[in-house]
Design a protein around this motif. Structure first.
Motif, PDB file in Angstrom:
ATOM      1  N   PRO A 193       0.806  -1.213   0.000  1.00  0.00           N
ATOM      2  CA  PRO A 193       0.000   0.000   0.000  1.00  0.00           C
ATOM      3  C   PRO A 193       0.846   1.273   0.000  1.00  0.00           C
ATOM      4  N   ALA A 194       1.977   1.268   0.701  1.00  0.00           N
ATOM      5  CA  ALA A 194       2.799   2.469   0.746  1.00  0.00           C
ATOM      6  C   ALA A 194       3.367   2.790  -0.630  1.00  0.00           C
ATOM      7  N   ARG A 195       3.715   1.754  -1.385  1.00  0.00           N
ATOM      8  CA  ARG A 195       4.262   1.980  -2.729  1.00  0.00           C
ATOM      9  C   ARG A 195       3.228   2.668  -3.611  1.00  0.00           C
ATOM     10  N   SER A 196       1.987   2.224  -3.540  1.00  0.00           N
ATOM     11  CA  SER A 196       0.961   2.865  -4.369  1.00  0.00           C
ATOM     12  C   SER A 196       0.675   4.277  -3.876  1.00  0.00           C
ATOM     13  N   GLU A 197       0.754   4.487  -2.566  1.00  0.00           N
ATOM     14  CA  GLU A 197       0.547   5.835  -2.024  1.00  0.00           C
ATOM     15  C   GLU A 197       1.614   6.790  -2.559  1.00  0.00           C
ATOM     16  N   ILE A 198       2.836   6.299  -2.659  1.00  0.00           N
ATOM     17  CA  ILE A 198       3.923   7.148  -3.148  1.00  0.00           C
ATOM     18  C   ILE A 198       3.788   7.380  -4.645  1.00  0.00           C
ATOM     19  N   SER A 199       3.521   6.315  -5.408  1.00  0.00           N
ATOM     20  CA  SER A 199       3.436   6.470  -6.856  1.00  0.00           C
ATOM     21  C   SER A 199       2.220   7.299  -7.280  1.00  0.00           C
ATOM     22  N   GLU A 200       1.158   7.225  -6.505  1.00  0.00           N
ATOM     23  CA  GLU A 200      -0.031   8.027  -6.821  1.00  0.00           C
ATOM     24  C   GLU A 200       0.071   9.438  -6.263  1.00  0.00           C
ATOM     25  N   THR A 229      -1.378  12.281  -0.191  1.00  0.00           N
ATOM     26  CA  THR A 229      -0.868  12.968   0.996  1.00  0.00           C
ATOM     27  C   THR A 229      -0.056  12.013   1.865  1.00  0.00           C
ATOM     28  N   LEU A 230      -0.526  10.780   2.002  1.00  0.00           N
ATOM     29  CA  LEU A 230       0.205   9.798   2.789  1.00  0.00           C
ATOM     30  C   LEU A 230       1.549   9.456   2.137  1.00  0.00           C
ATOM     31  N   GLY A 231       1.560   9.308   0.825  1.00  0.00           N
ATOM     32  CA  GLY A 231       2.809   9.058   0.106  1.00  0.00           C
ATOM     33  C   GLY A 231       3.791  10.204   0.263  1.00  0.00           C
ATOM     34  N   HIS A 232       3.261  11.418   0.203  1.00  0.00           N
ATOM     35  CA  HIS A 232       4.095  12.606   0.409  1.00  0.00           C
ATOM     36  C   HIS A 232       4.685  12.595   1.818  1.00  0.00           C
ATOM     37  N   THR A 233       3.909  12.156   2.794  1.00  0.00           N
ATOM     38  CA  THR A 233       4.382  12.081   4.175  1.00  0.00           C
ATOM     39  C   THR A 233       5.485  11.040   4.310  1.00  0.00           C
TER      40      THR A 233
END
Length: 128
Positions: free
Chosen positions: A31-38, A41-45
């Motif tokens: 899930p973190a990988r998709s948060e970052i690639s998309e 806000t969570l990926g940015h964090t």
């Protein structure tokens, strides 16, 4: 005497009602990988956290180097303040034996800290 016959106990049956692990997260998908690639806000964090930890390590290394290099003029003035003649051998000894090994240790610590930060971040992103 008749032998008493007890029926064999059947094992208790249980029903599992949870979602199978494979349905929770497809293999190879964190899930973190998709948060970052998309770029959510969570990926940015997550990325900002990595950058902050890398910056903190760099500032500690820079402070150590500044303390070392900043104290060198005081160390070089020490022989003349004590009344000894020329300070040239002392200066070379202080640099060769004192300063450069400390600089190497600070650089080694920084590289290890940066690699550990990246390993921790990769573990977080890949869900390990």
């Amino acid at each position: 005497m008749p032998a008493e016959h007890t029926p064999a106990r059947r094992p208790r049956r249980e029903t599992v009602t949870g979602v199978p692990r494979s349905a929770r997260r497809p293999p190879g998908h964190a899930p973190a990988r998709s948060e970052i690639s998309e770029q959510t806000t969570l990926g940015h964090t997550y990325v900002r956290s990595l950058m902050r930890s890398q910056l903190r390590a760099a500032l500690y290394a820079l402070a150590g180097l500044a303390l070392l290099v900043g104290s060198l003029p005081l160390l070089f003035a020490l022989p003349t303040a004590l009344g000894h003649g020329t300070a040239r051998p002392f200066v070379w000894a202080a640099l060769g034996v004192g300063a450069y090994p400390v600089i190497w240790l600070i650089a080694r610590w920084y590289v290890r800290r940066a690699e550990r930060n990246e390993t921790d971040f990769t573990g977080l992103v890949e869900g390990r």
